[in-house]
Write an enzyme that holds these catalytic residues in place. Sequence first.
Site, PDB file in Angstrom:
ATOM      1  N   GLY A 302       0.797  -1.216   0.000  1.00  0.00           N
ATOM      2  CA  GLY A 302       0.000   0.000   0.000  1.00  0.00           C
ATOM      3  C   GLY A 302       0.829   1.263   0.000  1.00  0.00           C
ATOM      4  N   SER A 303       0.372   2.246   0.764  1.00  0.00           N
ATOM      5  CA  SER A 303       0.909   3.610   0.664  1.00  0.00           C
ATOM      6  C   SER A 303       2.349   3.762   1.115  1.00  0.00           C
ATOM      7  CB  SER A 303       0.024   4.564   1.467  1.00  0.00           C
ATOM      8  OG  SER A 303      -1.255   4.657   0.880  1.00  0.00           O
ATOM      9  N   VAL A 304       2.927   2.735   1.743  1.00  0.00           N
ATOM     10  CA  VAL A 304       4.367   2.788   2.031  1.00  0.00           C
ATOM     11  C   VAL A 304       5.143   3.030   0.738  1.00  0.00           C
ATOM     12  CG1 VAL A 304       6.327   1.312   2.629  1.00  0.00           C
ATOM     13  CG2 VAL A 304       4.386   1.486   4.179  1.00  0.00           C
ATOM     14  N   PHE A 305       4.589   2.530  -0.380  1.00  0.00           N
ATOM     15  CA  PHE A 305       5.284   2.664  -1.664  1.00  0.00           C
ATOM     16  C   PHE A 305       5.328   4.111  -2.158  1.00  0.00           C
ATOM     17  CE2 PHE A 305       6.307  -1.580  -2.294  1.00  0.00           C
ATOM     18  CZ  PHE A 305       6.888  -1.774  -3.539  1.00  0.00           C
ATOM     19  N   LYS A 306       4.482   4.958  -1.621  1.00  0.00           N
ATOM     20  CA  LYS A 306       4.484   6.346  -2.081  1.00  0.00           C
ATOM     21  C   LYS A 306       5.822   7.017  -1.832  1.00  0.00           C
ATOM     22  CE  LYS A 306      -0.485   6.875  -1.621  1.00  0.00           C
ATOM     23  NZ  LYS A 306      -1.611   7.241  -0.745  1.00  0.00           N
TER      24      LYS A 306
END
Length: 580
Positions: A302-306
């Site tokens: 999820g948003s960790v990849f941002k």
Amino acid sequence: MTTISASPQFFQPPQRRRRSAIGGVLRGLIWTRAASAAAARSRVTVVMLGFMLLFCVFVGRLVYFGALPEHGSAAWRSAQDSIAAARPDILDRNGDILATDIRSVSLFAEPRKVLDADEATELLASVLPELGDSATRAKLASNAGFVWLKRELSPAKQQQIHDLGIPGIGFLQENKRFYPGGNVAAHVLGGVNVDNQGIAGLEKTIDGQGLADLHALGFAQNEGLAPVKLALDLKIQHAVRDELIQGIQRYHAQAAVGIVLNVRTGEVVAMSSVPDFDSNDPTEGLEKDKINRATAGVFELGSVFKMFTIAAALDTGATTLSSVYDASVPLRIGRFTIHDFHGKHRPLTVPEVFIYSSNIGTGRMTLAMGGWRQFEYFKRFGFTHKLQTDLPEVGAPIVPRQWKDITAVTASFGHGISVSPMQAAAAAVALVNGGIYIPPTFFPRTAEEAAKIGTRVVSARTSAEMRYLFRLNVEKGSGRKANVPGYDVGGKTGTAEKVIHGRYSKDQNLNSFLAAVPMDNPQYVILTVLDDPRPETPGAGRSSGANVVPLAGNILRRILPMLGIQPKPDTPAESLLAAN
């Protein structure tokens, strides 16, 4: 008149002189013969003693071999090989023992010497009921020279069987692996089989580094193997695991992962995946829910990849911290529509995209940068290939075959691409340490050694900008519950919908929080993951800020003093007491 003086012997009569000379010769002969006889007696004594010594050795060896099974058989030689398979102690970075060998007793039989297989089976079953089956009877009735019956007997059972006095039944001492911590570092250490051979974790790695060859050549005996030291810190490992267990209970989660990495060396200071197993019984590790999720499991995070997408955009120059992206309306790509979970419905700066975790803003940033550039950076971060580390249990990432615009956009916020938690943590190290990717290791490594194998993936400036965003997110964004007083903690949250039967679930999440500390001079990266957490109380949220972030905060409070990181001098004492 001249006077001549001489010794009286000169004037002895001739006859007397002859007798004196003959006597001297006789005395010489007698002395020579006596000396020769004494020397001969000495030689005989030495030879006799030598023969007696050889005889004693010969008889001793006969007695020794007479008490052993038929050692010429291949089975017996195999048993001897397994008995000799000693293993080195495994120590943590402080010298605490994580794994060691102890001596155990195993039961064997020489079927050719067993007088009555039925009677022997019945007697053995009176002590060990599991040996009362037809398989044991068949072993005892065979013509084999040697067979194992039961490995690792207790002293009490050994004595009971010994007292039965069954012909052809005996005991052998062999090595047994013992893990004092039990479950504490199970997925790191792995385990061994009944022959003391590594079958998982670093135990298997150590065999692959030459121990198995030493065993095969007969050089690794019971003593003399140098201990193997790990980068793991047992105290920190215990604290991380303990907090994960409490987190699972508090948030009714299925599983949890915790990883602590040194950002200067890539050393794994702690790694725990719960549920785990007791290394003293590695068969527990075969249960499905006890997989090593830290390195063998791959997930959409999820948003960790941002943070990786934004770092790539900053590094390419496609964006700056002052750039603005329109998040007032959803992002449409073909037939797909991208929404924000908690939308602000207005244009957002890059720092706002980060702290509000905007899918729309990150997607627009990706399109401005170009999907192909994003993919190149994902390769640099190690997301497109299998992680290179010391553990044999490593999962391969799942990467889309085609990198279209919609693929790049969804991957920008961690959907459609699956990596292991360790891969994400290792990549995050480069975002905070000045831009250098360092492969993670479970063995000690110096900063100088790490510098030789590290590769630059982003510039030092990009790393500094990411550190700013990390700290901002903990101060004002979704990571506030991990803001430990006295420490400049930074990080990024991730809330990903789990894929269930090929579809994204609306009520099952995989939540994560990647933290770094201290942000003015990062030393460690800490990744915490909760699998399918539930609200702690009715009405509480299920996103990462409500569960995995406070869990990470609890871990940080416990381990930061152990890691030697001092709080800021101006921190009020009452804040430190409250934090601990």
